[in-house]
Design an enzyme around this catalytic site. Structure first.
Site: not given
Ligand code: UDP
Ligand code: MG
Length: 162
Positions: A124, A103, A20, A97, A138, A127, A68, A60, A114
């Site tokens: 974070n 997350t 990112k 993952r 994707e 992705h 958010f 997304y 992370r």
């Molecule tokens: N995100 C955020 N606030 C939240 C949850 C998610 O800013 O409360 C952002 C964060 O950068 C995250 C992205 O949105 O990586 C996508 O969310 P997802 O739930 O898909 O998490 P990931 O798969 O990236 O762990």
């Molecule tokens: Mg995700």
């Protein structure tokens, strides 16, 4: 030849990962690639992209009802380039993952990307696709077929039993 979105469940499984904007600005790209490569996963797609809002919204799409979402799309599309990647290997979607962590970086174990490299959920660093079906979508969203290489890893016989 491996279909460019990969073959889930085989050693030719593929996932989409992205450093990112915060990770690019903090020069963590090499560190992140190094972790994936030293695990035994093969980098088969790599490019720096400055995504527009449309591309980030598509990426997304599943989060558009979340509070958010707007800030996330704005951040991802206006903070400079990201590094888009495709990695290949057995279990790379799910284990990728695990290597990334959860997350929230503050809930991610040490040893994860992370957990080791970031603090805030909105910064974070990386992705990774959440499942083999999103991975295929994707990869197709971010890469053209000719941008993903069909690499026969010379170390394969030392990473896989067969
Ligand atoms: N995100 C955020 N606030 C939240 C949850 C998610 O800013 O409360 C952002 C964060 O950068 C995250 C992205 O949105 O990586 C996508 O969310 P997802 O739930 O898909 O998490 P990931 O798969 O990236 O762990
Ligand atoms: Mg995700």
């Amino acid at each position: 030849n491996v279909p460019y979105q990969g073959l889930p469940g085989t050693k030719y499984e593929r996932t989409f990962m992205m450093v990112k904007p915060d990770g690019v600005q903090r020069q963590l790209t090499g560190e992140i690639i190094k972790r994936m490569e030293t695990k035994g996963y093969v980098l088969v797609g790599l490019k720096m992209v400055t995504p527009d809002e449309k591309l980030v919204s598509q990426h997304y799409d599943d989060l558009k009802a979340r509070p958010f979402y707007k800030g996330l799309v704005k951040y991802m599309s206006s903070s400079g380039p990201v590094v888009a990647m495709v990695f290949q290997g057995k279990g790379v979607v799910d284990y990728g993952r695990v290597m990334i962590g959860v997350t929230d970086p503050l809930k991610s174990a040490p040893g994860t990307i992370r957990g080791d490299l970031s603090v805030d959920v909105g910064r974070n660093t990386i992705h990774g696709s959440d499942g083999t079906s999103p991975a295929q979508d994707e990869i197709a969203l971010w890469f053209k077929p000719e941008e993903v290489a069909d690499i026969k890893n010379c170390a394969s016989a030392w990473i896989y039993e067969k």
